[in-house]
Motif scaffolding. Structure first.
Motif, short mmCIF file in Angstrom:
data_model
loop_
_atom_site.label_atom_id
_atom_site.label_comp_id
_atom_site.label_asym_id
_atom_site.label_seq_id
_atom_site.Cartn_x
_atom_site.Cartn_y
_atom_site.Cartn_z
N ALA A 223 0.83 -1.21 0.00
CA ALA A 223 0.00 0.00 0.00
C ALA A 223 0.86 1.26 0.00
O ALA A 223 0.60 2.22 -0.73
CB ALA A 223 -0.93 0.00 1.22
N VAL A 224 1.91 1.26 0.80
CA VAL A 224 2.81 2.42 0.87
C VAL A 224 3.55 2.60 -0.45
O VAL A 224 3.62 3.71 -0.99
CB VAL A 224 3.81 2.28 2.04
CG1 VAL A 224 4.77 3.47 2.08
CG2 VAL A 224 3.08 2.17 3.38
N ALA A 225 4.05 1.49 -1.00
CA ALA A 225 4.79 1.56 -2.28
C ALA A 225 3.88 2.09 -3.40
O ALA A 225 4.29 2.94 -4.20
CB ALA A 225 5.34 0.19 -2.64
N ARG A 226 2.63 1.63 -3.44
CA ARG A 226 1.67 2.08 -4.47
C ARG A 226 1.35 3.56 -4.31
O ARG A 226 1.22 4.29 -5.29
CB ARG A 226 0.37 1.26 -4.37
CG ARG A 226 0.55 -0.15 -4.90
CD ARG A 226 -0.76 -0.69 -5.50
NE ARG A 226 -0.52 -2.01 -6.05
CZ ARG A 226 -1.15 -3.12 -5.64
NH1 ARG A 226 -2.07 -3.03 -4.71
NH2 ARG A 226 -0.88 -4.28 -6.20
N TRP A 227 1.22 3.99 -3.06
CA TRP A 227 0.91 5.39 -2.77
C TRP A 227 2.04 6.28 -3.29
O TRP A 227 1.81 7.30 -3.92
CB TRP A 227 0.71 5.57 -1.26
CG TRP A 227 0.10 6.88 -0.87
CD1 TRP A 227 -1.24 7.14 -0.68
CD2 TRP A 227 0.78 8.13 -0.64
NE1 TRP A 227 -1.42 8.46 -0.34
CE2 TRP A 227 -0.20 9.09 -0.31
CE3 TRP A 227 2.11 8.52 -0.69
CZ2 TRP A 227 0.10 10.43 -0.02
CZ3 TRP A 227 2.43 9.85 -0.41
CH2 TRP A 227 1.44 10.79 -0.08
#
Length: 364
Positions: A223-227
């Motif tokens: 989720a953090v990487a996609r954000w």
């Protein structure tokens, strides 16, 4: 003082060559040679590089520890070593060295568990462990909730990471943010200047039907990487401080929430936090806040004793000697996946056949 066991501990499970010397629950020496800089250019620990570094550092580090402690090798009551879990090649260097020293000195050998050692190290800081002890161990390779009624013989796993450990998630997010390796300290630093509520990142395994004490950080990591990727794709600047703070908050929120819940459910009024990620300032602060609210006494060793070190191995070794546990045999082997339910590895071959001549020749 003099009747307390004097034990040398060797730790080589990853990229730190740690040698500690302990008398009972008193720390006399804690010498560490780290190969972290040699791994930084690869963005992670390279097992072969780590093993070679241990080999080169071993004897000088042991000699430094003996000198720091002001004791001679003959004074020792035992030699303890991490037998697992960890990187197989790295563990082998430590186990081989420990066998050589124990055999040459005619001293008992204790192969101990890396995770149990992380719990036991707190005795050097805060005195004997309460029994039972609830421990939250968080590091690069594992996040576990453990309940121990006797650190030398009984450690029960309540929960563990089912995918990425917390430390791995820190390393991976630091890499996505181009902050370098290792990720824990640098994210902690940036997070201090960021807003932990800026971005609502997911809290893994916190639903009503999820396992109460298990951890999962791979969904959070994704989720953090996609954000971050979405921000970059839109040509916007990534707010590194807010991302660091919000990500870190998501990790420590789950860790502390589950640890406090386990203490309540098991009726334990102490929580010990250890492992490399226990050096994280936000984890310490939030744990202190939540433990105080729940009437639980928090025990966290100082930073240097949280990361891998020889003192923790010596501490558990000294406890083995004090409680009269059977030493390991000369057939002791490194076990990269040694279960936490085995705090120590007793051997089949006992120590009665150490050659007297070897002690005289090598250490006269």
């Amino acid at each position: 003082m003099a009747d307390e066991p004097l034990v040398l501990g060797i730790e080589t499970s990853c990229d730190e060559t740690g040698v500690g010397i302990v008398r009972g629950t008193t720390l006399l020496a804690d010498a560490v040679a780290s190969s972290v800089d040699e791994h930084a250019r690869f963005g992670g620990v390279v097992p072969e590089v780590a093993s070679r570094a241990h080999l080169e550092a071993m004897v000088p580090t042991i000699e430094r520890a003996l000198k720091d402690a002001g004791v001679s090798a003959q004074d020792l009551d035992g030699v303890a070593v991490t037998a697992g879990p960890g990187l197989a090649g790295a563990l082998l260097v430590g186990v081989s060295a420990a066998k050589a020293y124990a055999y040459a000195l005619g001293k008992p050998l204790y192969g101990v568990n890396h995770l149990a050692s992380h719990i036991c190290v707190d005795q050097l800081e805060h005195g004997p462990l309460p029994e039972p002890t609830m421990a939250l161990l968080v590091s690069g390779g594992h996040s576990s909730l453990l309940l121990s009624s006797d650190i030398t013989s009984d450690v029960r796993p309540l929960g563990a990471t089912i995918d990425d450990a917390a430390g791995e998630a820190f390393d991976k997010i630091a890499r996505v943010l181009n902050l370098g390796f290792p990720g824990g300290p640098v994210i902690d630093r940036y997070a201090k200047e960021g807003d932990p509520r800026a971005i609502a990142f997911p809290r893994g395994l916190t639903g009503p039907r999820d396992p109460a004490y298990d951890f999962s950080f791979s969904g959070l990591k994704t989720a953090v990487a996609r954000w971050i990727e979405a921000k970059r794709a839109a040509g916007e600047e990534v707010p590194v401080r807010d991302v660091s703070a919000s990500f870190q908050e998501a990790v420590v929120d789950v860790l502390t929430r589950k640890a406090v819940r386990a203490c309540r459910d098991e009726g334990v009024d102490h929580l010990m936090i250890g492992g490399g990620v226990a050096a994280n300032s936000r984890l310490r602060a939030l744990a202190a806040e939540r433990c105080e609210a729940a009437g639980i006494q928090l025990r966290v060793p100082r930073m240097k004793l949280c990361t891998d070190n020889g003192a923790m191995v010596a501490a558990l070794g000294a406890e083995m000697v004090a409680r009269g546990r059977t030493p390991s045999g000369w057939d002791l082997s490194a076990d990269s996946s040694l279960p936490v339910t085995d705090p120590h590895v007793p051997g089949t071959h006992h120590h009665d056949h150490v050659h007297e001549v070897s002690k005289e020749n090598l250490y006269s």
